[in-house]
Enzyme design. Structure first.
Site, PDB file in Angstrom:
ATOM      1  N   ASP A 454      -0.796 -10.147  -8.954  1.00 31.13           N
ATOM      2  CA  ASP A 454       0.273  -9.178  -8.765  1.00 31.13           C
ATOM      3  C   ASP A 454       0.336  -8.836  -7.275  1.00 31.13           C
ATOM      4  O   ASP A 454      -0.599  -9.136  -6.523  1.00 31.13           O
ATOM      5  CB  ASP A 454      -0.032  -7.930  -9.608  1.00 31.13           C
ATOM      6  CG  ASP A 454       1.008  -6.842  -9.429  1.00 31.13           C
ATOM      7  OD1 ASP A 454       2.194  -7.174  -9.332  1.00 31.13           O
ATOM      8  OD2 ASP A 454       0.619  -5.668  -9.369  1.00 31.13           O
ATOM      9  N   GLU A 555       7.495   7.426  -6.266  1.00 30.99           N
ATOM     10  CA  GLU A 555       8.143   8.701  -6.553  1.00 30.99           C
ATOM     11  C   GLU A 555       7.440   9.827  -5.811  1.00 30.99           C
ATOM     12  O   GLU A 555       8.080  10.725  -5.256  1.00 30.99           O
ATOM     13  CB  GLU A 555       8.144   8.981  -8.059  1.00 30.99           C
ATOM     14  CG  GLU A 555       8.914  10.244  -8.421  1.00 30.99           C
ATOM     15  CD  GLU A 555       9.108  10.402  -9.916  1.00 30.99           C
ATOM     16  OE1 GLU A 555      10.267  10.368 -10.371  1.00 30.99           O
ATOM     17  OE2 GLU A 555       8.102  10.558 -10.625  1.00 30.99           O
TER      18      GLU A 555
END
Length: 1126
Positions: A454, A555
């Site tokens: 990843d 976020e």
């Protein structure tokens, strides 16, 4: 040329893949593809739904009934299930959990049952039974019983230790306490005593003991903040809300004690994010969903106390329903070892059959005519041969190594602890050591061909930093002053004017601060207001400072950026959110929140301002936002017609330390690295250059490039196909000319296009059409087969093409596609794969690969919990593979080669002896020597070699990554090596038998006696054997320590010590029938020529090995030999 198409399904070949879009959701059904406007079910829900349909059928009707404060209600007859014959038990589980497997009564029978599932243990049990038959057994029963008991005992002790630990953990959890309403008051009770329907009270930092319906809390509107790290590994806070009716009436102890509501809901299931039910109370029904349920394993945070009604307890809770078994992974060596054991079974059977035939022939020619050999039984020669077949199965049984599997388990356990104890893989910053979460895969770490990684949080830190933004077409974030002049050197922006600034943001564009403070551009303030209001962040205050708990690092970075630029998020309730706007606090009513998820790829919030205006704010992926701004886009939703674009953010995620160096070393070890990420193509390409997977000399191929190459290859293969195609040898063509550095960058959309994985659309008309004739059915079947064959060939071609590239980056891919890519390489290259990731979206990939590695990073612990190995930083991967993996592979290979060798050398002496005893299955050794050979005389040195041996040091292993290649090519343990060990054992057994045999012919001792008896002969062979095999392990040892030396010489000393004890007169007096070699050792070994015979035998066995090793290291040195000389 005619094109054949399936009558039912067609691929949408006209549409061009979009590089900017993540392909269809993993869970889209064909019906949903026909109607793209329909709601898409999230992937996890689909997985859970399918699991429940197959395993735990989910009842749509709400049949689970819970009555508050009424335990008798749940004991009614219609809630009883028959468990065993006529014994009935309530369907409502108690809250005690049980993860242990055994108790005091069941441990021995259950553990033995599990151990005898192994074919080797059953084999030796059958041998033990055969040895009890006098007609066929020439070997004492204890020669098999003692080793079998030792193997079973060691395994049982290991299982017992594990189970005792589970008992302790269960006891600790079950004895935790909380407050439960009993007799109208809250009383302290243990978790195990809680039952469905109880009303409980929890306090701040308490664990939730069961799945409960939130009734009320100390927070306004009965909000309750929980941490779900035990469930999903995420440490961010989530909030739950009770019903307004329970918040209003169930705050006091007396009202809670009289609460008599009835809950009807779904049956217990494993869906963490779903709950459907209804509360019936006060002649009214109230719908219930997952937002009102606190799950077992959560922790109460930022809430002084809360009250709840127990819905599911113990084994019925969702966390227990999710504690399924992980798929067992086995190594390449495991499979090879099993096949070799089967080969030994075959060899054993053939040898026994041959010797049995020899005995039948000998009986017919000699035995029947020798009166002194008559045993009182009038058996035919063929029947005697049949009996001797089983006799030789018993005598030669040590060819099958009884202690092999338990020895392998011990070695793997030790190697796993070495990984856990490695301080160079310990990340002090987060106090995170490396962890081997399995003990069965260590040697496979030394055979990896492909790594699938990843990007975010694995190669990068996943610590997001706000760097730039674009507002109303103006880019902010460069080095410039308040007058909009660029400077190479300029001081950081001073945020001291903002009381809520955290002081951690490094920003250099003073012009943006000027724009915010002046208010000349209202869009600038609106931009940061959107960042401050459109999120799901939780906030609390620690020492007067705001502390944000965000669902994701990006976020959190956006909310923190808004805070530093003057728009600080201060608080939220069920219906409001409070923002400090440049020092002025304003509270907004929240009318609706649409959370971000993988399907929507955006978040929206509708708020009412203090002035009464209603506004919609939306943020999300650039592609979905652009779609909703484009007037002509058919997916534009009516409620978003009036959306205006405020701007865009640029967040930086830096590489972890040591990533480029690690990738470089792994590449030198011939390990190929593929990056699989959901990021945009440009971002993935930049990361490729940053971590040096890509260089300026790299030729990059994109989806459209390889699509044309694959199309051409398919055409060539189709043209070559024909009647005689299957008789022609396969042609291995390269896609690219040799030489050159090439990389492949492909998006998820192109991946689906190329691999023919695009979702199919069924014709609504043809859906109802069934084949009417046998011919139609046959044609349809053939058509489907052709499509499958085409798909398989296309996928194989893609894998071949990708493997010709030095680097592969797949971007904009879904979790399912990640797993698919790993599976394709496993399937078509037969290569050992490793997947590494840090987030829940990597779990599929981690479980699919041969070895899964989890990074304990910023995205919770789901990847770690699903992995086989875990650590904190990507750079530790090089040490895991190049040091621990390579060492484990070399140690295991040496162990297995030597283990087979020493057993062949030991057992095949019986074979040569058979030619001189009429093939009578008489043993060449004393029974007790056969019993203890594998247990005491030759076990410890090989175990220590399997645990401690090193061909080169860890520093040299990292300095010369090319040493790793031997494991990838299976050079140290394969069938060739196995037969070399077999041949070595055969030759050693011949020397061990025939040199003493020659020495014993026509000999006389110093005292005039002739010690050429069977017992002295057995002692001579046994002594030579023990010395030979222990010195042989010395020759095989590369890394000498005191422990190795002690084990080798200690094993030899132990042999002589035990032999002299067993041959003493004293023990013979006590057990005359068991110890029959009285005085043999002392009589035989006092003869000098016996010692000379032993020394000669050992020398002939070992000197050729020494000579071959010397020539090999001199003329054909291995890579490790070359490095060792440095």
């Amino acid at each position: 040329m005619s094109t054949e198409r399936d009558s039912e399904t067609t691929f949408d070949e006209d549409s061009q893949p979009n590089d900017e879009v993540v392909p269809y959701s993993d869970d889209e059904t064909e019906d949903e593809l026909d109607d793209q406007g329909s709601t898409v079910e999230p992937e996890q829900n689909r997985v859970n739904r399918e699991a429940e349909e197959n395993q735990e059928p989910f009842r749509k009707e709400c049949t689970w009934q819970v009555k508050a404060n009424d335990r008798k209600y749940h004991g009614q007859p219609h809630f009883m299930n028959t468990k065993f014959f006529c014994i009935k038990k309530s369907k409502y589980a108690n809250n005690a959990i049980k993860t242990y497997k055994y108790n005091a009564l069941t441990f021995i029978p259950m553990n033995l049952f599990e151990q005898f599932k192994r074919s080797a243990n059953i084999y030796f049990l059958v041998l033990l039974i055969l040895q009890a038959i006098p007609q066929i057994s020439t070997l004492a029963w204890y020669t098999t019983l003692v080793p079998l008991l030792l193997v079973l005992g060691v395994t049982a002790i290991k299982d017992l230790v594990d189970d005792v630990a589970r008992h302790k953990m269960d006891k600790e959890i079950n004895n935790r306490t909380c407050e439960v309403i009993k007799d109208g008051r809250f009383k302290v009770a243990k978790w195990k005593d809680i039952q469905v329907g109880d009303v409980i009270r929890l306090k701040k930092n308490d664990f939730v003991p069961a799945d409960i319906l939130l009734l009320s809390s100390s927070e306004p509107n009965s909000l309750c903040y929980v941490e779900t790290a035990e469930l999903d590994g995420e440490t961010n806070l989530k909030f739950k809300m009770s019903l307004e009716i329970t918040d209003q009436y169930l705050q006091r102890e007396d009202t809670l004690a009289t609460f008599d509501g009835l809950v009807e809901c779904e049956e217990p299931n494993n869906r963490l994010d779903k709950f459907t039910g209804t509360l019936f109370w006060r002649n009214t029904s109230f719908p219930l969903d997952a937002d009102k349920i606190l799950l077992r394993g959560c922790v109460i945070r930022n809430t002084d106390f809360c009250h709840g009604l127990v819905i599911f307890a113990g084994a019925d809770t969702k966390i227990m329903k999710n504690s399924g078994k992980t798929r067992f992974k086995r190594t390449k060596i495991d499979y090879l070892m099993n096949y070799m054991v089967y080969t030994i079974f075959v060899v054993l059977s053939l040898l026994s059959a041959g010797l049995a035939i020899g005995h039948a022939y000998w009986e017919a020619q000699v035995g029947n005519y020798s009166w002194y050999l008559y045993d009182g039984e009038d058996f035919t020669p063929s029947y005697r041969g049949f009996l001797n077949f089983w006799g030789y199965i018993i005598v030669l049984n040590t060819m099958v190594p009884i202690s092999l599997y338990v020895s392998v388990e011990v070695i793997r356990l030790g190697q796993s602890h070495f990984i856990n104890w490695d301080l160079q893989m310990y990340y002090a910053e987060k106090d995170t050591p490396a962890k081997a979460r399995t003990t069965t895969l260590n040697e496979q770490l030394g055979q990896i061909h492909y790594i699938f990684s990843d990007k975010t949080g694995t190669l990068t830190q996943n610590i997001m930093t706000f760097k730039k933004c674009c507002i109303n077409g103006q880019i902010y974030g460069d080095h410039r002053d308040a007058s909009q002049h660029n400077h190479n050197k300029i001081e950081q922006v001073d945020f001291s004017w903002n009381t809520y600034a955290d002081g951690k943001l490094a920003f250099y564009d003073h012009y943006l601060i000027e724009q915010i403070q002046s208010g000349k551009e209202p869009e600038v303030r609106q931009f940061f207001f959107l960042l401050a209001v459109c999120h799901t962040v939780m906030v609390d205050r620690i020492d007067g400072q705001l502390n944000y708990q965000a669902a994701s690092p990006d976020e959190g970075a956006l909310v923190n950026a808004a805070r530093n630029f003057g728009f600080a998020f201060l608080a939220r309730t069920q219906n409001t959110i409070t923002i400090s706007e440049l020092g002025t606090e304003r509270t907004y009513n929240v009318l609706a929140i649409l959370d971000f998820n993988s399907d929507r790829k955006r978040m929206s919030i509708i708020v009412r301002t203090p002035e009464g205006n209603i506004r919609l704010y939306c943020k999300g992926a650039d592609t979905v936002i652009y779609e909703r701004l484009h007037r002509m886009n058919p997916t534009k939703q009516e409620t978003q017609d009036a959306l205006d674009l405020l701007g865009a953010t640029a967040i930086e995620d830096k590489l972890q330390d040591g990533v480029p160096e690690t990738i470089s070393k792994l590449a030198k070890a011939d390990i190929k690295i593929w990056v699989l990420t959901g990021d945009k193509k440009e971002t993935a390409e930049n990361i490729g250059f940053a971590c040096e997977l890509l260089t300026e000399d790299t030729t990059i191929c994109y989806g459209e490039d390889i699509n044309s190459l694959l199309h051409a290859r398919m055409e060539n293969q189709r043209n070559r196909g024909g009647v005689y195609a299957k008789f022609a040898p396969p042609v291995q063509e390269r896609f690219f000319p040799p030489g050159g550095n090439r990389a492949l960058i492909i998006t998820g959309s192109w991946l689906n296009e190329i691999l023919l994985e695009k979702k199919t659309k069924r014709s609504k008309i043809l859906k109802l059409k069934f084949p009417r004739t046998e011919e139609e059915r046959r044609m349809r079947t053939q058509s489907k087969r052709r499509l499958e064959a085409k798909k398989e060939q296309q996928q194989k071609n893609f894998v071949d093409l990708a493997c010709e590239c030095s680097a592969v980056i797949c971007c904009r891919v879904t979790p399912k596609q990640k797993a698919m890519v790993v599976d394709l390489v496993k399937r078509y290259k037969k290569a050992i794969t490793l997947a590494i990731g840090d987030g829940a979206n990597d779990v599929n990939m981690i479980k699919t690969a041969h070895i899964g590695v989890g990074i304990s990073g910023q995205e919770g612990m789901q990847a770690v919990m699903s992995s086989d190995y875990s650590f904190a930083q990507f750079r530790y991967l090089q040490r895991l593979l190049l040091v621990h993996g390579r060492w484990s592979y070399i140690r295991m290979c040496k162990f297995l080669r030597y283990f087979f060798y020493k057993n062949f050398a030991f057992t095949l002496v019986h074979f040569w002896y058979s030619f001189f005893n009429g093939y009578s299955a008489q043993t060449a050794y004393e029974d007790w020597f056969i019993t203890l050979y594998n247990v005491l005389y030759s076990s410890l040195p090989v175990l220590l070699m399997g645990l401690l041996d090193q061909d080169v040091s860890d520093k040299l292993s990292l300095r010369f990554p090319g040493l790793y290649i031997v494991g990838q090519r299976d050079l140290l343990f394969n069938y060739k090596r196995f037969f070399v060990s077999l041949l070595h054992g055969v030759l050693t057994s011949m020397i061990l038998f025939f040199i003493p045999l020659g020495a014993y012919l026509q000999t006389v001792g110093q005292d005039g006696e002739a010690p050429s008896d069977y017992q002295s002969f057995a002692v001579t062979i046994a002594s030579a054997l023990v010395i030979t095999v222990n010195f042989q392990i010395g020759l095989d040892t590369s890394y000498w320590t005191f422990v190795n030396a002690f084990s080798i010489f200690g094993s030899i000393a132990l042999y002589f010590g035990i032999m002299f004890d067993f041959h003493s007169a004293g023990i013979h007096v006590l057990f005359p029938s068991i110890f029959q070699f009285t005085g043999t050792a002392s009589n035989a070994l006092r003869q000098p020529y016996i010692w000379l015979t032993i020394i000669l035998t050992v020398a002939v066995c070992l000197l050729p090995v020494v000579a071959i090793r010397f020539l090999s290291m001199t003329i054909w040195p291995s890579e490790s030999d070359k490095v060792y000389r440095i």
